[in-house]
Write an enzyme that holds these catalytic residues in place. Structure first.
Site, PDB file in Angstrom:
ATOM      1  N   TYR A 130      49.632  42.617  44.867  1.00 35.11           N
ATOM      2  CA  TYR A 130      49.139  43.239  43.626  1.00 35.11           C
ATOM      3  C   TYR A 130      49.892  42.656  42.417  1.00 35.11           C
ATOM      4  O   TYR A 130      49.362  42.552  41.317  1.00 35.11           O
ATOM      5  CB  TYR A 130      49.271  44.763  43.717  1.00 35.11           C
ATOM      6  CG  TYR A 130      48.340  45.509  42.775  1.00 35.11           C
ATOM      7  CD1 TYR A 130      46.958  45.331  42.829  1.00 35.11           C
ATOM      8  CD2 TYR A 130      48.851  46.391  41.825  1.00 35.11           C
ATOM      9  CE1 TYR A 130      46.113  46.012  41.970  1.00 35.11           C
ATOM     10  CE2 TYR A 130      48.005  47.082  40.966  1.00 35.11           C
ATOM     11  CZ  TYR A 130      46.646  46.882  41.038  1.00 35.11           C
ATOM     12  OH  TYR A 130      45.805  47.555  40.174  1.00 35.11           O
TER      13      TYR A 130
ATOM     14  N   LYS B 215      49.606  47.624  35.336  1.00 36.86           N
ATOM     15  CA  LYS B 215      49.235  49.045  35.485  1.00 36.86           C
ATOM     16  C   LYS B 215      50.385  49.969  35.077  1.00 36.86           C
ATOM     17  O   LYS B 215      50.149  51.050  34.529  1.00 36.86           O
ATOM     18  CB  LYS B 215      48.785  49.342  36.918  1.00 36.86           C
ATOM     19  CG  LYS B 215      47.452  48.685  37.303  1.00 36.86           C
ATOM     20  CD  LYS B 215      46.303  49.100  36.413  1.00 36.86           C
ATOM     21  CE  LYS B 215      44.949  48.651  36.972  1.00 36.86           C
ATOM     22  NZ  LYS B 215      43.857  48.832  35.993  1.00 36.86           N
TER      23      LYS B 215
END
Ligand code: 0WD
Length: 266
Positions: A166, A173
């Site tokens: 990720y 995020k």
């Protein structure tokens, strides 16, 4: 789809008379579509943006299926296009009650290998499209939300804990979630609320860019308290609460819709 799964059924009209802009529908699998069809079934009038002509043919029939013919092109990296999109929505709607921000992007090369190897350009692009765009779009909707409003953005648990591959998106995020808190502080006196939904993994176009996601689906189904994955209607239903007055005392929050996965230690 069974009757029970059909989001057009049994949705109370809690968004009747409300107008919303949905940013981030790429196709019928998009999380933004899960929110849009729930919002529409609760009585909202919607406008949609689409990123580039290629996506128009996918987004248009979806918009039409919920009675919307207000579709405007918007690539968030194109300032003139963002201005034009908000001009068009402003002309048609006059004011807005809610905004769904459901976009993110990082290059495929940055969604594998070591986070340490992220290039400067890759880092800045991920941050621009996935984080700065929230500030940009909120700045545009703020003057249109005359009677207060609600903004929802989409995040993922990779902001809090490391998730293989990720990488730069986890950094983005984390920054998106912090942005939600700071923007909540900026907007609160106008009774404009902003919250994030942290969704469990869902098989969408964006998710297909993250290497090795398949194993995460099976782990979540096994280890989450609800013993299943989530779908776009799970997110859409939670989104409906956040977009509506039902959540009138809630802002600056990150609300998990992940079958409870984030609450478990092992
Ligand atoms: O597992 C998942 N799918 C999760 C997604 C779990 C938790 C959170 N999320 C987040 C994503 O990070 C994103 O913020 O949800 C949001 C929506 O993602 P999605 O529904 O999973 O993915 P998708 O259907 O692909 O929609 C995202 C869209 C883009 O699609 P593609 O795949 O073509 O990049 O974001 C849009 C685009 O339509 N987008 C842009 N829109 C305007 N300008 C831009 C841009 N520059 N870049 C991407």
């Amino acid at each position: 789809m069974t009757e029970q799964d059909d989001p057009t059924l049994n949705t109370p009209p809690i968004l009747a008379g409300k107008k919303g802009l949905v940013v981030g529908v790429a196709n019928e699998r998009s999380i933004a579509w899960g929110l849009a069809r729930r919002a529409a079934s609760a009585g909202a009038e919607l406008a949609f943006t689409y990123q580039g002509e290629a996506l128009l043919k996918r987004v248009q029939p979806l918009a039409e299926s919920v009675g919307s013919n207000l579709l405007v092109p918007m690539d968030v990296t194109d300032e003139a296009q963002v201005d034009a999109a908000f001009d068009a929505v402003g002309k048609a709607f006059g004011s807005l009650d809610f905004l769904v921000h459901s976009i993110a992007f990082a290059g495929r090369e940055d969604l594998k290998g070591r986070t340490l190897d992220t290039s400067r350009d890759g880092f800045l692009m991920a941050m621009e499209i996935s984080v700065y765009s929230l500030l940009h779009l909120v700045r545009k909707v703020e003057p249109m939300m005359n009677e207060g409003g609600s903004i929802v953005t989409m995040t993922y648990y990779g902001s809090m804990k490391t998730v293989p591959n990720y990488n730069v998106m986890g950094i983005a995020k984390a920054s998106l979630e912090a942005s939600v808190r700071y923007l909540a502080g900026d907007l609160g006196e106008k009774n404009i609320r902003i919250n994030a939904i942290s969704a469990g993994p869902i098989k969408t176009l964006a998710a297909s860019g993250v290497s090795g996601l398949r194993s995460m689906f099976s782990q979540l189904a096994e280890r989450s308290p609800l013993r299943r994955n989530v779908d776009i209607d799970d997110v859409g239903s939670a989104g409906l609460y956040l977009l509506s007055e039902l959540s009138k005392g809630v802002t600056g929050e990150v609300h998990y819709v992940d079958a409870g996965f984030s609450t478990t230690a092992i």
